[in-house]
Design an enzyme around this catalytic site. Structure first.
Site, mmCIF file in Angstrom:
data_model
loop_
_atom_site.group_PDB
_atom_site.id
_atom_site.type_symbol
_atom_site.label_atom_id
_atom_site.label_comp_id
_atom_site.label_asym_id
_atom_site.label_seq_id
_atom_site.Cartn_x
_atom_site.Cartn_y
_atom_site.Cartn_z
ATOM 1 N N GLU A 98 26.951 -14.269 28.629
ATOM 2 C CA GLU A 98 26.655 -13.008 29.326
ATOM 3 C C GLU A 98 25.579 -12.237 28.564
ATOM 4 O O GLU A 98 25.428 -12.390 27.348
ATOM 5 C CB GLU A 98 27.971 -12.208 29.426
ATOM 6 N N ASP A 99 24.854 -11.403 29.286
ATOM 7 C CA ASP A 99 23.800 -10.614 28.627
ATOM 8 C C ASP A 99 24.383 -9.423 27.882
ATOM 9 O O ASP A 99 24.055 -9.176 26.726
ATOM 10 C CB ASP A 99 22.726 -10.165 29.632
ATOM 11 N N ASP A 102 29.300 -3.901 28.953
ATOM 12 C CA ASP A 102 29.145 -2.441 28.990
ATOM 13 C C ASP A 102 30.544 -1.849 29.213
ATOM 14 O O ASP A 102 31.295 -1.655 28.271
ATOM 15 C CB ASP A 102 28.157 -2.107 30.104
ATOM 16 N N THR A 106 32.989 -6.432 34.547
ATOM 17 C CA THR A 106 32.454 -7.693 35.068
ATOM 18 C C THR A 106 33.099 -8.873 34.339
ATOM 19 O O THR A 106 33.607 -9.806 34.962
ATOM 20 C CB THR A 106 30.921 -7.749 34.868
ATOM 21 N N LYS A 130 28.071 -2.706 24.291
ATOM 22 C CA LYS A 130 27.942 -1.247 24.197
ATOM 23 C C LYS A 130 29.341 -0.648 24.117
ATOM 24 O O LYS A 130 29.981 -0.427 25.148
ATOM 25 C CB LYS A 130 27.317 -0.711 25.491
ATOM 26 N N PHE A 151 20.264 2.448 27.996
ATOM 27 C CA PHE A 151 19.973 1.420 28.990
ATOM 28 C C PHE A 151 18.865 0.523 28.439
ATOM 29 O O PHE A 151 17.763 0.987 28.171
ATOM 30 C CB PHE A 151 19.555 2.046 30.318
ATOM 31 N N ARG A 164 12.326 -8.426 32.856
ATOM 32 C CA ARG A 164 13.132 -9.528 32.325
ATOM 33 C C ARG A 164 12.316 -10.412 31.382
ATOM 34 O O ARG A 164 12.857 -11.090 30.512
ATOM 35 C CB ARG A 164 13.664 -10.414 33.459
HETATM 36 P P1 5GP Z 1 29.980 -4.015 32.913
HETATM 37 O O1 5GP Z 1 30.795 -4.621 33.996
HETATM 38 O O2 5GP Z 1 30.349 -4.495 31.527
HETATM 39 O O3 5GP Z 1 29.960 -2.514 32.999
HETATM 40 O O4 5GP Z 1 28.491 -4.375 33.204
HETATM 41 C C1 5GP Z 1 27.950 -5.592 32.879
HETATM 42 C C2 5GP Z 1 26.640 -5.796 33.604
HETATM 43 O O5 5GP Z 1 25.949 -4.547 33.826
HETATM 44 C C3 5GP Z 1 25.713 -6.605 32.748
HETATM 45 O O6 5GP Z 1 25.888 -7.974 32.969
HETATM 46 C C4 5GP Z 1 24.346 -6.111 33.171
HETATM 47 O O7 5GP Z 1 23.901 -6.811 34.295
HETATM 48 C C5 5GP Z 1 24.574 -4.654 33.574
HETATM 49 N N1 5GP Z 1 24.211 -3.722 32.489
HETATM 50 C C6 5GP Z 1 25.052 -2.986 31.725
HETATM 51 N N2 5GP Z 1 24.381 -2.259 30.821
HETATM 52 C C7 5GP Z 1 23.078 -2.547 31.003
HETATM 53 C C8 5GP Z 1 21.876 -2.134 30.350
HETATM 54 O O8 5GP Z 1 21.831 -1.335 29.401
HETATM 55 N N3 5GP Z 1 20.716 -2.674 30.825
HETATM 56 C C9 5GP Z 1 20.674 -3.545 31.863
HETATM 57 N N4 5GP Z 1 19.477 -4.005 32.222
HETATM 58 N N5 5GP Z 1 21.790 -3.963 32.493
HETATM 59 C C10 5GP Z 1 22.970 -3.466 32.059
#
Ligand code: 5GP
Length: 176
Positions: A98-99, A102, A106, A130, A151, A164
């Protein structure tokens, strides 16, 4: 068209060195076994590609795509599987790539889905974490970097589908 000049948060060299360490840990943890990398599209494609090159085990590659933020900078709280793996993961060593984690929503949802499919192991590799916004705790087995609540873009991560291609992790600061 709006164009930002992002500030570098994590450089290309820092990423490469950290990926060496993550790959070393994976190689040790799964020595003598095969692993299936599940690359979570689209943001993890560059991380997955670079990490995979440093893994010295027999490795297979799958892709999954989940509903994302779209063009917004915050989560909708609604996760859907848009694209699934093509092969069975039953009895396999799976590493989800995963990237960024947050809120964790997800990944928590994805890990629950995968665990129901009876794999031998499911581990998580995330380039970024994060902690500030984490409401759904998940164990990150292979973490690249913990970052502040900003972000970020680049190295696969987008803002409105763009940036990207940047080889580093950057932050968009208002005013540049
Ligand atoms: P979560 O479900 O953990 O809140 O969100 C995960 C997804 O949100 C990541 O896979 C990514 O696609 C997006 N995301 C969360 N924070 C960031 C950020 O700082 N920058 C970007 N580009 N995408 C983010």
């Amino acid at each position: 068209m709006e164009q930002f000049n992002p500030d570098v948060l994590i450089s290309e060299d820092e990423i490469s060195l950290r990926l060496d360490e993550l790959a070393k840990a994976i190689n040790q943890d799964f020595a003598g076994e095969e692993v299936v990398l599940i690359c979570v599209l689209k943001g993890a494609f560059m991380f997955c590609s670079d990490l995979m090159k440093k893994i010295s085990l027999p490795v297979k590659l799958e892709f999954m795509q989940l509903s994302s933020y779209g063009d917004k900078m915050s989560s909708s709280g609604n996760v859907k599987v848009m694209l699934d793996v093509t092969g069975s993961i039953k009895g396999k060593n799976v590493i989800v790539i995963e990237d960024i984690v947050d809120t964790g929503l997800t990944l928590k949802t994805l890990l629950e889905i995968l665990k129901k499919r009876d794999p031998k192991a499911v581990k998580l590799a995330s380039l970024l974490y994060k902690p500030a916004r984490n409401t759904h705790p998940v164990d990150i087995d292979y973490l690249g970097f913990e970052i502040e609540d900003k972000f970020v873009i680049g190295y696969g991560l987008d803002y409105a589908g763009r940036y990207r291609e940047l080889p580093y992790i950057g932050v968009i600061n208002a005013g540049n």
